[in-house]
Design a protein around this motif. Structure first.
Motif, short mmCIF file in Angstrom:
data_model
loop_
_atom_site.label_atom_id
_atom_site.label_comp_id
_atom_site.label_asym_id
_atom_site.label_seq_id
_atom_site.Cartn_x
_atom_site.Cartn_y
_atom_site.Cartn_z
N MET A 233 0.82 -1.21 0.00
CA MET A 233 0.00 0.00 0.00
C MET A 233 0.86 1.26 0.00
O MET A 233 0.53 2.26 -0.65
N PHE A 234 1.96 1.22 0.74
CA PHE A 234 2.86 2.37 0.80
C PHE A 234 3.55 2.62 -0.54
O PHE A 234 3.60 3.75 -1.05
N ILE A 235 4.04 1.53 -1.14
CA ILE A 235 4.77 1.65 -2.41
C ILE A 235 3.83 2.04 -3.54
O ILE A 235 4.20 2.78 -4.46
N LYS A 236 2.58 1.59 -3.47
CA LYS A 236 1.60 1.88 -4.52
C LYS A 236 1.46 3.38 -4.74
O LYS A 236 1.47 3.87 -5.88
N LYS A 237 1.30 4.14 -3.65
CA LYS A 237 1.10 5.58 -3.78
C LYS A 237 2.32 6.24 -4.42
O LYS A 237 2.20 7.11 -5.28
N LEU A 238 3.50 5.85 -3.97
CA LEU A 238 4.73 6.43 -4.52
C LEU A 238 4.88 6.09 -6.00
O LEU A 238 5.25 6.94 -6.82
N GLN A 239 4.56 4.84 -6.34
CA GLN A 239 4.79 4.37 -7.70
C GLN A 239 3.85 5.03 -8.70
O GLN A 239 4.27 5.45 -9.78
N ARG A 240 2.56 5.14 -8.36
CA ARG A 240 1.61 5.76 -9.29
C ARG A 240 2.00 7.20 -9.57
O ARG A 240 1.99 7.67 -10.72
N LYS A 241 2.37 7.93 -8.53
CA LYS A 241 2.77 9.33 -8.70
C LYS A 241 4.03 9.43 -9.55
O LYS A 241 4.14 10.30 -10.44
N ALA A 242 4.99 8.53 -9.31
CA ALA A 242 6.25 8.56 -10.06
C ALA A 242 6.02 8.28 -11.53
O ALA A 242 6.62 8.92 -12.41
N TYR A 243 5.14 7.33 -11.85
CA TYR A 243 4.91 6.98 -13.26
C TYR A 243 4.00 7.99 -13.97
O TYR A 243 4.08 8.13 -15.19
N GLN A 244 3.16 8.69 -13.22
CA GLN A 244 2.42 9.80 -13.83
C GLN A 244 3.39 10.89 -14.27
O GLN A 244 3.27 11.46 -15.36
N GLU A 245 4.35 11.18 -13.41
CA GLU A 245 5.36 12.19 -13.75
C GLU A 245 6.21 11.72 -14.93
O GLU A 245 6.52 12.50 -15.83
N LEU A 246 6.56 10.44 -14.95
CA LEU A 246 7.35 9.90 -16.05
C LEU A 246 6.59 10.01 -17.37
O LEU A 246 7.16 10.38 -18.40
N SER A 247 5.28 9.70 -17.36
CA SER A 247 4.50 9.78 -18.59
C SER A 247 4.45 11.21 -19.10
O SER A 247 4.48 11.46 -20.31
N MET B 273 14.51 7.44 -13.56
CA MET B 273 15.30 6.83 -12.49
C MET B 273 14.50 6.82 -11.18
O MET B 273 14.53 5.84 -10.43
N LYS B 274 13.75 7.90 -10.95
CA LYS B 274 12.93 7.96 -9.74
C LYS B 274 11.84 6.88 -9.77
O LYS B 274 11.60 6.19 -8.77
N ALA B 275 11.20 6.73 -10.93
CA ALA B 275 10.13 5.74 -11.07
C ALA B 275 10.67 4.32 -10.90
O ALA B 275 10.05 3.48 -10.24
#
Length: 593
Positions: free
Chosen positions: A191-205, A250-252
């Motif tokens: 659950m913790f990683i999910k929030k970080l990952q979605r935000k990181a990949y939105q920024e990457l897109s 790299m962040k994502a």
């Protein structure tokens, strides 16, 4: 170059919801038979995989202590056959899932492409084309792993976890409970990683979209860049965008790879715990064979859990792109067939504007109560100052936009009451920026009538005076032109466009500055062909070069959103009004030249 378009991160108009995956499922439904067949093979392989640890237990606890060579051989042969069956099943699964996944991607790409063709001009005017392109190609490609390896493998892994847990509980309930003790920790981490990952990949897109848009714009404007020797500045802009993309990538990736070691470490800790509990006998009493078999089943349990974790990674990654894809597909076309729209009958050519009001933005009318009637076969020239609404008139007639008030009628039928296809297939529109597709000249002209013979194509080219330059080319009509016709002059591209329009034989013809790139000598020749092109069809001509429109049946001077003057050339010149002033000004300039 302005950086407020390609370097601007796109904001999602709505939050992601899981119903998007239900929509994704619509594309999978046509392949459900193949999926079920593949799933059956996977379930068979999972059941076969349960044999190994159990046979190991039998070998250690029974066959070896009893020195039963025959039983040991039977167990070994069956175990070997199960491994062969698993291997064959894996090969089939990989091939089948890959084919299904790519078919789904093809269908999705087709859907978004068809949808884009229905969107209004304003959608493309307000967005860098590179940001549109990336959704059709790159974003859909990112779903490949999810579809090719993810969905059905998820079902397989869930099934494997369930079967393994059943067997584990059958062997020893307490050891099984010890095995699950760290699952809550894993859930919290996910659950913790999910929030970080979605935000990181939105920024990457966003950064990926920005880079694609800038590259597309730079290639389109390469002549300007080289003409002003701005290669270094262009590269600096690219470097900034590229570095931003690299940093976000790299962040994502760092966030994405948090899950795998978390699951792996929990798996190792759990295995160690079971060894400790089994050896120490903390509330359990198990044989050596049972303990080793149990460790095997723990691996069978945690391997699919790791796979489910990897799938979850892919799911969150794909979510960022799926949001963009469906956001595009949810854009409703401004112009579409109304409920109950009828097929437009064969057009005779009467055009009527009745009290037409049109505005691009509230409070500023481009056309303000315009009225006129054009009879079948008449040629109408539209002249007037820039921004007066000349192009708007033809856009409303073609129904690229809808009127705010009033009616536009063709043969006394409101254009909003007929289907777009039946209306536009009987109209021909030629713009100043003539588009030539990559391919042969023959194919480009034939675009106006796909079933036309080569002789029909050549006849159309002769009428509009395109034949002479085409036959002098290396391969004549079979000469291959590059993208956008870059190997042809602007005038040659427009002559090809004229031939294409003539071949289509539209009932209503619209020429929007269509002769602006043709030199005076060619235009004189073209006038003969143009009269043939206009003969028997209603035509609207927009031209700043007034010599082009002198022979029109009527000339409408558009000013202030209304038809300020109307009549033929001689009548308007006699009035000595706005048209006379415009014509005289252009004539004086020609004399100075």
């Amino acid at each position: 170059m302005a950086r407020n378009t390609y370097d601007k991160d796109e904001e999602l108009l709505q939050e992601f919801n899981w119903s998007y995956y239900k929509r994704l499922g619509v594309y999978i439904v046509p392949y459900k038979k193949a999926l079920l067949k593949t799933l059956a093979v996977i379930i068979f392989a999972n059941i076969a995989g349960m044999i190994g640890p159990y046979f190991t237990k039998l070998a250690i606890d029974e066959a070896i202590p009893n020195k039963d060579i025959k039983q040991l051989m039977v167990l070994g042969i069956i175990f070997l056959l199960s491994l062969i069956a698993i291997g064959m099943s894996m090969r089939y699964r990989i091939q089948s899932i890959t084919e299904i996944g790519q078919d789904v991607l093809k269908d999705m790409r087709s859907s978004i492409f068809v949808h884009l063709q229905k969107l209004p001009f304003s959608y493309f005017d307000n967005r860098p084309h590179g940001k549109i392109l990336i959704r059709v190609v790159n974003y859909i490609n990112t779903l490949s792993d999810l579809l090719s390896n993810g969905l059905i493998n998820l079902i397989s892994d869930i099934f494997s976890v369930i079967i393994t847990l059943v067997v584990m509980f059958m062997i020893d309930v307490k050891l099984t409970l010890y095995s699950l003790i760290l699952l809550p920790v894993l859930f919290v981490l996910v659950m913790f990683i999910k929030k970080l990952q979605r935000k990181a990949y939105q920024e990457l897109s966003n950064k990926q979209s920005n880079m694609n848009a800038y590259i597309h714009e730079s290639i389109s404007g390469i002549k300007v860049t080289q003409s002003f020797a701005r290669e270094e500045e262009s590269f600096e802009n690219f470097s900034k965008i590229s570095n931003a993309y690299r940093d976000s990538y790299m962040k994502a990736v760092k966030v994405q790879f948090l899950l795998w070691p978390a699951v792996q470490n929990i798996s190792v800790i759990t295995t160690s715990l079971i060894y400790f509990v089994g050896i120490r006998g903390l509330g359990v009493d198990v044989s050596t064979g049972t303990l080793i078999a149990f460790i095997g089943y723990i691996n069978n349990f945690w391997n699919p859990v790791i796979n489910i974790g990897n799938f979850y990674n892919s799911l969150i990654t794909a979510t960022a792109y799926l949001e963009r894809i469906f956001e595009t597909m949810d854009v409703e076309p401004d112009i579409k067939d109304l409920p109950g729209a009828i097929e437009m009958p064969e057009i005779k050519g009467k055009v009527t504007f009745e009290d037409v009001v049109f505005r691009y933005e509230e409070g500023r009318n481009i056309l303000d109560g315009i009225n006129f009637t054009v009879n079948p076969g008449e040629s109408i020239a539209l002249v007037g100052p820039t921004g007066a609404g000349k192009t708007t008139v033809i856009n409303l007639l073609s129904r690229f936009y809808d009127v705010n008030e009033g009616e536009v009628k063709v043969d006394d039928i409101n254009v909003r009451d007929v289907t777009l296809e039946s209306l536009r297939t009987q109209m021909g529109v030629m713009l100043q920026d003539t588009f030539v597709f990559s391919g042969t000249i023959l194919e480009n002209i034939r675009y106006g009538k796909l079933d036309a013979s080569e002789e029909e194509v050549m006849e159309a080219a002769k009428v509009v005076r395109a034949h002479d330059f085409i036959k002098d080319l290396k391969d004549g009509y079979h000469t291959v032109v590059e993208e956008r016709g870059s190997t042809l002059s602007a005038g040659q591209r427009q002559l090809i466009s004229f031939a294409r329009a003539l071949l289509a034989d539209p009932k209503i013809l619209i020429l929007d500055e269509a002769t602006s790139s043709i030199d005076t000598k060619t235009e004189e020749l073209l006038q003969i062909g143009l009269q043939q092109l206009l003969k028997g069809r209603t035509s609207f001509i927009i031209a700043h070069r007034l010599s082009t429109i002198k022979n029109s049946d009527k000339i409408f001077y558009i000013d202030g959103g209304k038809v300020a003057e109307a009549g033929n050339h001689d009548a308007l010149m006699a009035e000595r009004g706005l048209y006379h002033h415009l014509y005289q000004s252009q004539y004086d300039l020609l004399k100075v030249d």
